[in-house]
Every structure is written in C-alpha cells, then in structure tokens.
Write a protein that holds these residues in place. Structure first.
Motif, PDB file in Angstrom:
ATOM      1  N   ARG A  34       4.120   1.490  -1.098  1.00  0.00           N
ATOM      2  CA  ARG A  34       4.763   1.803  -2.574  1.00  0.00           C
ATOM      3  C   ARG A  34       3.722   2.172  -3.573  1.00  0.00           C
ATOM      4  NH1 ARG A  34       6.886  -3.303  -0.640  1.00  0.00           N
ATOM      5  NH2 ARG A  34       5.700  -4.428  -2.153  1.00  0.00           N
ATOM      6  N   ALA A  35       2.435   1.917  -3.367  1.00  0.00           N
ATOM      7  CA  ALA A  35       1.623   2.186  -4.220  1.00  0.00           C
ATOM      8  C   ALA A  35       1.232   3.810  -4.251  1.00  0.00           C
ATOM      9  CB  ALA A  35       0.182   1.398  -4.312  1.00  0.00           C
ATOM     10  N   ALA A  36       0.932   4.226  -2.944  1.00  0.00           N
ATOM     11  CA  ALA A  36       0.880   5.660  -2.616  1.00  0.00           C
ATOM     12  C   ALA A  36       1.932   6.479  -3.144  1.00  0.00           C
ATOM     13  CB  ALA A  36       0.713   5.814  -0.956  1.00  0.00           C
ATOM     14  N   ARG A  49       4.076   5.651  -5.723  1.00  0.00           N
ATOM     15  CA  ARG A  49       4.459   5.263  -6.908  1.00  0.00           C
ATOM     16  C   ARG A  49       3.277   6.303  -7.655  1.00  0.00           C
ATOM     17  NH1 ARG A  49       4.439   0.389  -6.924  1.00  0.00           N
ATOM     18  NH2 ARG A  49       2.311   0.004  -7.207  1.00  0.00           N
ATOM     19  N   ASN A  50       2.190   6.345  -7.277  1.00  0.00           N
ATOM     20  CA  ASN A  50       1.154   7.430  -7.634  1.00  0.00           C
ATOM     21  C   ASN A  50       1.070   8.991  -7.503  1.00  0.00           C
ATOM     22  OD1 ASN A  50       0.011   5.116  -8.554  1.00  0.00           O
ATOM     23  ND2 ASN A  50      -1.299   4.671  -6.853  1.00  0.00           N
ATOM     24  N   GLY A  51       2.401   9.187  -6.911  1.00  0.00           N
ATOM     25  CA  GLY A  51       2.699  10.590  -6.754  1.00  0.00           C
ATOM     26  C   GLY A  51       2.038  11.385  -5.543  1.00  0.00           C
ATOM     27  N   HIS A  52       1.407  10.538  -4.604  1.00  0.00           N
ATOM     28  CA  HIS A  52       0.560  11.003  -3.429  1.00  0.00           C
ATOM     29  C   HIS A  52       1.658  11.827  -2.291  1.00  0.00           C
ATOM     30  CE1 HIS A  52      -2.748   8.078  -3.930  1.00  0.00           C
ATOM     31  NE2 HIS A  52      -2.838   9.031  -4.928  1.00  0.00           N
ATOM     32  N   LYS A  56       9.605   4.862  -7.242  1.00  0.00           N
ATOM     33  CA  LYS A  56       9.318   5.600  -8.257  1.00  0.00           C
ATOM     34  C   LYS A  56       8.654   4.863  -9.288  1.00  0.00           C
ATOM     35  CE  LYS A  56      10.557   9.713  -7.028  1.00  0.00           C
ATOM     36  NZ  LYS A  56       9.329  10.814  -6.678  1.00  0.00           N
ATOM     37  N   SER A  57       8.906   3.268  -9.405  1.00  0.00           N
ATOM     38  CA  SER A  57       8.267   2.636 -10.469  1.00  0.00           C
ATOM     39  C   SER A  57       7.753   1.602  -9.916  1.00  0.00           C
ATOM     40  CB  SER A  57       9.210   2.522 -11.558  1.00  0.00           C
ATOM     41  OG  SER A  57      10.420   1.993 -11.048  1.00  0.00           O
ATOM     42  N   ASP A  64      -1.677  11.465   2.233  1.00  0.00           N
ATOM     43  CA  ASP A  64      -1.742   9.903   1.988  1.00  0.00           C
ATOM     44  C   ASP A  64      -0.375   9.228   2.373  1.00  0.00           C
ATOM     45  OD1 ASP A  64      -3.744   9.172  -1.009  1.00  0.00           O
ATOM     46  OD2 ASP A  64      -4.057  10.537   0.909  1.00  0.00           O
ATOM     47  N   GLN A 122       0.812  -1.111   0.113  1.00  0.00           N
ATOM     48  CA  GLN A 122       0.057  -0.126   0.167  1.00  0.00           C
ATOM     49  C   GLN A 122       0.992   1.334   0.079  1.00  0.00           C
ATOM     50  OE1 GLN A 122      -2.280   0.130   3.383  1.00  0.00           O
ATOM     51  NE2 GLN A 122      -3.346   2.276   2.997  1.00  0.00           N
TER      52      GLN A 122
END
Length: 219
Positions: free
Chosen positions: A186-188, A190-193, A218-219, A198, A184
C-alpha cells in the motif's frame, strides 16, 4: 485416504506475491487435494482499505494462472461481521467431517501473535497448522511466546504425516524467502511507484492493473 484441505486466510488488502508464495510452498509440501483461500473481516484490523468485492476480485486474478488447486471461500465475508479463525475452522470441520486433514496456513509473524487469537488453543483440536518462516521472523522456540512454544513443541511433524492426520499437528517450513507485507504494498502504491518496478515486484501485473483501474490505495 481422507482428503487433505489447506486453508489460507487473511485480509488480502491487497493480495501480493508473498501470499501466493506461501500457498505454493505448502502445496508443494503437503500436496493437498484443495487449497481454499479465505478473505477475512478480521477483528484485529478494522480499517480495510479495499471492499470485500475488490479483495475477492484481486484474489481471483492473483491465483488464476497459478496452477494451484485454489478456490476462493467467502464464508467469512458472508457472515457479515468481524470473524475469528476458530469459528471458521469449526464451520469447515463440520462441513468436511472428522476424518479430513485440515491444514490452516500462516506466516511466522502470525504465529508470534497466536496467543492473542480467540480460543487459540482450540485451533489444534480443529485443524493442523502450517507455518512458514519469513525474513525477520524466526520459528525458533525461544522466539515465540512461552504458551505458544509450549503448545507447538509436542505437535511438530513432517508434512507427509500432517497431511494424513485430521488435526493437532504443526508443520514448519523454513524455506519461504519472500518478505512482503500488505502495508509495504500500500505504501508503494500510495507513493506513486506503480506502474514502476517497485509495485510490480510486490504484486502480480493483473492485480496491479486492477488496482490502477479501480483507483485503490491512493490515500
């Protein structure tokens, strides 16, 4: 009285508020003499995104001002290859001797997969186990793999008893309300939050600063 040493292992890719909350919960319950945090090269996760050095640095930052009796134990990283908890516990037991109370800490999600770990039943010969509930993961016997439930049932004990026994007991904590996973986080990121609310709600500001400065996840 012999020492009580709590062990918290994991990938910590990255370390987040849930890890610190788990450590704090069991420090409150067990009052251990020391808490060792052990970053792993786990056999079940071959695609760690952060380097060993980065994961250790983030752990040091996350626990720096926690007030907990923490040290970072890098024995699994120094071994250089994928590690198994049973091997680590053998090493810690050899170091601390037969009388010390060793308590290996985990979340309920790990407990539900415990029978997939190498020589998992030997863990109880080497240490006590502390398990914390997580939202979405119950500690009820019927929700566990039958072999795990069978092994746990006669071992359940209150924390004050666990901290005085070298090995073989299980302490369940139903009060951990933090539901965060590294996936969770890493996803936040990666999505630029980050540096929005977040990511800040998932990891400490000093860890988030480190992640941003080193362009991690970043990826």
């Amino acid at each position: 009285m012999s020492a009580c040493i709590a062990l918290l292992g994991g990938s910590f890719d990255p370390v987040h508020h849930g890890h610190v909350a788990l450590a704090r919960l069991f420090c409150d319950l067990l009052r251990p003499d020391a808490l060792r945090v052990l970053p792993a090269k786990p056999w079940q996760k071959s695609s760690l995104q952060a380097s060993d050095e980065a994961r250790v640095a983030m752990l040091e930052l996350a626990f720096r001002d926690s007030g907990l009796p923490v040290s970072i134990d890098c024995r699994e990283l120094m071994r250089g290859n994928a590690t198994y908890t049973v091997e680590t516990l053998r090493g810690v037991r050899s170091e601390l001797g037969p009388e010390a109370s060793i308590v290996f800490l985990m979340g309920a999600d790990q407990l539900q997969n415990l029978d997939s770990w190498r020589d998992w039943q030997q863990l109880f010969e080497l240490a006590n186990i502390g398990v914390a509930a997580r939202p979405g993961y119950t500690l009820e016997q019927e929700a566990l793999p039958p072999a795990v439930a069978h092994e746990l049932a006669p071992r359940l004990a209150p924390p004050e008893q666990v901290r005085t026994m070298p090995a073989g007991l299980v302490c369940l904590a139903h009060t951990l309300a933090v539901d965060i996973s590294a996936t969770q986080v890493r996803a936040a990121l990666r999505n630029g939050h980050a540096p929005g609310t977040d990511a800040n709600s998932l990891v400490s500001p000093v860890v988030l600063d480190y992640i941003q400065q080193h362009n991690l996840y970043k990826s």
